[in-house]
Design an enzyme around this catalytic site. Sequence first.
Site, mmCIF file in Angstrom:
data_model
loop_
_atom_site.group_PDB
_atom_site.id
_atom_site.type_symbol
_atom_site.label_atom_id
_atom_site.label_comp_id
_atom_site.label_asym_id
_atom_site.label_seq_id
_atom_site.Cartn_x
_atom_site.Cartn_y
_atom_site.Cartn_z
ATOM 1 C CB THR A 1 5.087 83.735 20.509
ATOM 2 O OG1 THR A 1 4.052 84.379 19.895
ATOM 3 C CG2 THR A 1 6.276 83.757 19.664
ATOM 4 C CE LYS B 1 3.202 87.093 21.108
ATOM 5 N NZ LYS B 1 2.996 85.683 21.447
ATOM 6 N N GLY C 1 8.082 89.591 12.220
ATOM 7 C CA GLY C 1 7.450 88.988 13.374
ATOM 8 C C GLY C 1 8.517 88.641 14.391
ATOM 9 C CB SER D 1 7.301 77.924 22.569
ATOM 10 O OG SER D 1 6.090 78.637 22.481
ATOM 11 C CB ALA E 1 -3.086 77.640 18.852
ATOM 12 C CB CYS F 1 2.516 75.139 21.385
ATOM 13 S SG CYS F 1 3.709 76.143 22.295
ATOM 14 C CB THR G 1 0.907 78.738 20.696
ATOM 15 O OG1 THR G 1 2.331 78.687 20.607
ATOM 16 C CG2 THR G 1 0.339 79.340 19.431
#
Length: 197
Positions: free
Chosen positions: A17, A49, A61, A140, A173, A176, A179
């Site tokens: 995440t 989340k 979150g 992450s 995103a 990573c 993500t």
Amino acid sequence: MNLGNNRFDHTPPLRSTTVLAVLHNGAVVIGADGQATLGSTVAKSNVRKVRKLFGGSILAGFAGSTADAFTLLERFEEKLQNYRGNMKRSAIELAKDWRTDRILKRLEAMLVVASKEALLVISGTGDVLEPDLTLAAIGSGSTYAQSAAMALVKHAPHLSAMQIVKESLTIAADICIYTNHNFIFETLGESEEIVEN
């Protein structure tokens, strides 16, 4: 063989995440992706989340183990009730319990919580951090999202908090592997509805 954090647990560590909170121009937005990863496999792509707590006046979150995070969110909401919505006091009391309680201290998650006045990061080591900047990220992909948000706040201050969070999560995103682009947002002071990507 990697046994994860618990030497008796043969399950691959749950990694996931990016969660980003931004307090900007009188609004606060927390956004997160939806990916949960078990080992090298995407276990779920649409985990929610982010949450509104305490009658919608506090945003939260989480990153880490979903079950652990839900336990911590419940405890945090209890603290908010006990301390009449005082977010900082509730966060400190949660961190104390989390660090000292035999069961809670095994929970593997982090929280970012926000009101219209402040952002806090809460960890299981007893830390309650109020960032110097008006943004905070966990998970992450947090360094990618935080870097992007810092640049946008500095060089494009006309953007809304929602625009900053959405663009920063998109950048995270793209970089990573833990993500994805399934974003969910919660807001205070902007559009009060959940916006999905």
